[in-house]
Design an enzyme around this catalytic site. Structure first.
Site, short mmCIF file in Angstrom:
data_model
loop_
_atom_site.label_atom_id
_atom_site.label_comp_id
_atom_site.label_asym_id
_atom_site.label_seq_id
_atom_site.Cartn_x
_atom_site.Cartn_y
_atom_site.Cartn_z
N ARG A 185 13.60 -7.06 0.88
CA ARG A 185 13.15 -6.61 -0.66
C ARG A 185 12.00 -7.58 -1.12
O ARG A 185 12.12 -8.80 -0.74
CB ARG A 185 14.50 -6.91 -1.65
N GLU A 234 6.24 -3.80 -6.63
CA GLU A 234 5.68 -2.54 -5.93
C GLU A 234 5.43 -1.60 -6.86
O GLU A 234 6.39 -1.54 -7.96
CB GLU A 234 6.85 -2.25 -4.88
N HIS A 271 6.96 0.23 2.03
CA HIS A 271 8.45 0.35 1.88
C HIS A 271 8.93 1.69 2.31
O HIS A 271 9.62 2.44 2.12
CB HIS A 271 8.58 0.28 0.29
C1 DGY Z 1 17.20 0.52 0.60
O1 DGY Z 1 17.94 1.26 0.86
O2 DGY Z 1 17.49 -0.39 -0.27
C2 DGY Z 1 15.94 0.70 1.00
O3 DGY Z 1 15.00 -0.25 0.56
C3 DGY Z 1 15.39 1.93 0.42
O4 DGY Z 1 14.32 2.56 1.20
#
Ligand code: DGY
Length: 321
Positions: free
Chosen positions: A238, A267, A285
């Protein structure tokens, strides 16, 4: 009358067909991003929602949606949902664990290999017509085989990444808030180390922790300084876990050799400083984005929504109350 639900972003058609068996569905198949105001007004008369990480669910939204009973994220990460606020409002929140581990692990390796071997930089050079022949010292990279892989977070995705390292005959070290079981350590051939040991010993540091206040800027200026100058940093977890401004500075100054990033702070308006750097591999992402896995994620979210509004017991409930 069927309960009303909102699907906030485009999903596969068969997912909408499935939901329509149980609900009156409003969906956003044109995939226009919805701001907080529009989301609140669209959800005002809905009992449930299938949402994505671009939708923020918080107190100010929940107070405007008195009928809402469930919000089902199409993602395993759920830092876009204020879980306490949902619990107070008696709104069930769910995520999609498990179905994306292998695909995200695969993409982590895509970033590791591309960054270590400077693939983006080499391809840009070739596309720009600058290649004038083979040179012994051209795009010298970092060997992956027999290198030391340092994993922050040996959860489901961290474990997949560790398993893939066996083929490269790597030494695997990891750090986590909780030490993994002896069985997991053995299966992953991973050794628990302190944060400092991981940073100073790893040739590749890869991050697989969720984002919340305790992991905010887990990797910042001080941590980057502890890494080897030849090492690379990989983040497919993240944005916000890494201090992007500090990373840009470290990549400029040669504090570390490179970075492979699928996620960013703020983002999609990420720090433009990354664009001036050659020693970084950037992706928007997409770590979980294989055809099969994105479908599984959407279906699991849909199943959570159906279970939440029919039995009150969705399989991936984050806030039992
Ligand atoms: C998640 O599932 O948390 C991913 O980052 C989505 O792409």
């Amino acid at each position: 009358m069927k309960p009303k639900v909102l699907v906030t972003r485009e999903v596969f058609e068969d997912i909408l067909d499935y939901l329509s068996r149980y609900f009156e569905v409003t969906s956003n198949q044109s995939d226009i991003p919805i701001n907080a105001e529009t989301l609140a007004s669209k959800l005002a008369d809905k009992q449930g929602a299938m949402i994505t990480l671009t939708d923020r669910i918080d107190t100010s939204l929940l107070t405007r949606c008195p009928n809402l009973k469930a919000v089902c994220n199409i993602a395993v990460g759920y830092n876009n949902i204020d879980i306490d606020a949902c619990t107070k409002a008696k709104v069930m929140a769910t995520n999609t664990p498990g179905v994306l581990d292998d695909t995200t692990g695969d993409f982590t390796w895509t970033l590791i290999l591309a960054t270590a071997r400077r693939l983006s930089e080499a391809e840009d050079y070739l596309r720009a017509g600058q290649w004038d022949g083979w040179k012994l010292k051209q795009f010298l990279g970092l060997d992956i085989h027999h290198a030391t892989l340092g994993i922050f977070g040996l959860g489901r995705i961290g474990q997949v990444v560790a398993h893939r390292a066996i083929g490269f005959e790597m030494k695997v070290i990891y750090h986590d808030v909780m030490r993994a079981s002896p069985e997991v350590e053995k299966a992953c051939r991973a050794t628990f180390v302190t944060k400092e040991e991981l940073l100073s010993q790893a040739d590749i540091v890869t991050i697989h922790v969720p984002y919340f206040s305790a992991t905010h800027h887990l990797i910042g200026k001080a941590e980057l300084k502890q890494m080897k100058s030849t090492s690379i940093l990989i983040n497919a977890s993240r944005g916000g876990v890494v201090d992007d401004a500090a990373l840009i500075e470290a990549l400029h100054s040669g504090t570390i050799a490179g970075a492979g990033l699928d996620v960013f702070e703020n983002e999609p308006k990420f720090n433009p400083g990354f664009l001036d750097l050659k020693n970084v591999v950037l992706a928007p992402h997409i770590a979980s984005s294989s055809q099969a896995t994105r479908h599984k994620m959407a279906m699991l979210a849909a199943e959570n929504l159906v279970a939440a509004l029919t039995t009150g017991k969705p399989p991936n409930l984050l806030n039992p109350f």
